[in-house]
Design a protein around this motif. Structure first.
Motif, short mmCIF file in Angstrom:
data_model
loop_
_atom_site.label_atom_id
_atom_site.label_comp_id
_atom_site.label_asym_id
_atom_site.label_seq_id
_atom_site.Cartn_x
_atom_site.Cartn_y
_atom_site.Cartn_z
N ASP A 48 -12.91 10.47 5.18
CA ASP A 48 -11.55 9.59 5.48
C ASP A 48 -12.00 8.34 5.66
O ASP A 48 -13.22 7.96 6.21
CB ASP A 48 -10.86 10.14 6.84
N PRO A 94 -11.41 4.43 7.08
CA PRO A 94 -10.96 3.75 8.26
C PRO A 94 -9.50 3.50 8.20
O PRO A 94 -8.84 3.19 7.48
CB PRO A 94 -11.87 2.59 8.62
N ASP A 95 -8.80 3.79 9.44
CA ASP A 95 -7.28 3.39 9.42
C ASP A 95 -6.91 2.07 9.39
O ASP A 95 -5.98 1.64 8.74
CB ASP A 95 -6.68 4.11 10.64
N ASP A 96 -7.79 1.23 9.76
CA ASP A 96 -7.49 -0.20 9.79
C ASP A 96 -7.73 -1.01 8.45
O ASP A 96 -8.63 -0.08 7.46
CB ASP A 96 -8.42 -1.05 10.68
N ASP A 111 -3.11 -1.90 2.29
CA ASP A 111 -2.72 -1.14 3.45
C ASP A 111 -1.56 -0.14 3.24
O ASP A 111 -1.87 1.11 3.40
CB ASP A 111 -2.48 -1.64 4.75
N ARG A 124 -2.99 2.45 0.57
CA ARG A 124 -4.02 3.26 0.94
C ARG A 124 -3.38 4.42 2.16
O ARG A 124 -3.82 5.72 2.00
CB ARG A 124 -4.85 2.45 1.87
N LYS A 125 -1.91 3.87 2.45
CA LYS A 125 -1.61 5.05 3.34
C LYS A 125 -0.79 6.16 2.33
O LYS A 125 -1.08 7.24 2.48
CB LYS A 125 -0.13 4.68 4.23
N ARG A 158 -3.54 8.65 1.26
CA ARG A 158 -4.02 9.20 2.39
C ARG A 158 -3.06 10.55 1.99
O ARG A 158 -3.31 11.80 2.48
CB ARG A 158 -4.09 8.65 3.93
#
Length: 273
Positions: free
Chosen positions: A147, A149-151, A233, A236-237, A240
């Protein structure tokens, strides 16, 4: 025979053979009575192609360490308010380290005819993001990272940058009166006149305006970076989400493979009775 738990064994095969190789390693570990090792391999979900390439490239541990070190160095230069030359040097050093790892990842896919070049931008984005998280270096190098990183850290998050204002020559900032000189004929050469107060004020005003413009330029550029990073971002969401779907399908495939193996074993046993 003891089997070592090594996630990189799965990255030395073609991406298309990932699941088959994982199934083989799981079976081998179970046959040897090493349930922990079997569970370790079973837990390693098949990564999407770009992520597979990023993990494969990290087989060169020094390359990962280089890009993370260069990223940390650039962040320190930015935060320290170093001059433009130092900032330029640190930026080029990081870019060189990053592109070297990107090239390695692209080649890893191309070696298996998996379209590495077409995924270069996505691969670069992943490596760029991971390079800002030194805490992930170990799992990245080991090949267990799955995974991102979320940030969405970006250079704008490293420091509130202020580009050093252009250096103004000493003669322009303040003209210091030179002492009078004597000529060979004994005549005194007039000293250069000291700037008048209004000249000094205009110079200070010009320098202040230049600094203000530099700050405005930085602010505008930071806004552009922030906008781009928000778009990255969001992308990338979506990525994911796609990875989650891919992992779910991967799990279903693995379960189906297990059912098939058991059914095949049962059929062979019945034939031999």
């Amino acid at each position: 025979m003891n089997i070592a738990a090594d996630a990189r064994l799965l990255l030395r095969q073609s991406p298309d053979d990932y699941v088959a190789e994982r199934t083989r390693l799981v079976k081998q570990a179970r046959a040897e009575g090493q349930r922990d090792v079997a569970n370790f391999y079973q837990s390693l979900k098949r990564p999407p192609l770009s992520a597979w390439a990023v993990l494969a490239a990290a087989g060169d541990a020094d390359a990962v360490k280089d890009v993370m070190a260069a990223t940390n160095e650039l962040a320190k230069v930015q935060a320290g308010g170093s001059n433009a030359a130092a900032l330029n040097t640190a930026t080029k050093k990081r870019r060189t380290a990053l592109e070297a790892l990107v090239d390695r990842a692209v080649r890893a896919l191309d070696e298996h005819n998996a379209g590495g070049e077409a995924r270069r931008a996505e691969i670069r984005g992943m490596i760029d993001q991971l390079s800002r998280h030194s805490e992930l270096a170990e799992s990245w190098i080991e090949g267990t990272l799955r995974d991102l990183p979320d940030d969405a850290l970006g250079f704008a998050a490293f420091a509130d940058l202020e580009v050093p204002a252009a250096t103004v020559s000493a003669a322009k900032v303040a003209q210091v009166a030179k002492p009078a000189k004597s000529s060979k004929q004994g005549r005194r050469v007039a000293a250069e006149p000291e700037p008048r107060p209004d000249d000094k004020a205009s110079q200070r005003a010009a320098l202040a305006a230049e600094k203000k413009q530099a700050r405005q330029d930085v602010s505008a550029a930071a806004g552009e970076v922030a906008t781009a990073e928000r778009r990255v971002d969001a992308a990338r969401k979506e990525l994911r989400k796609a990875q989650t779907e891919s992992q779910r399908a991967d799990d279903e495939l693995a379960a189906a493979q297990q059912h098939y193996d058991k059914a095949t074993e049962r059929l062979e046993a019945l034939r031999n009775e």
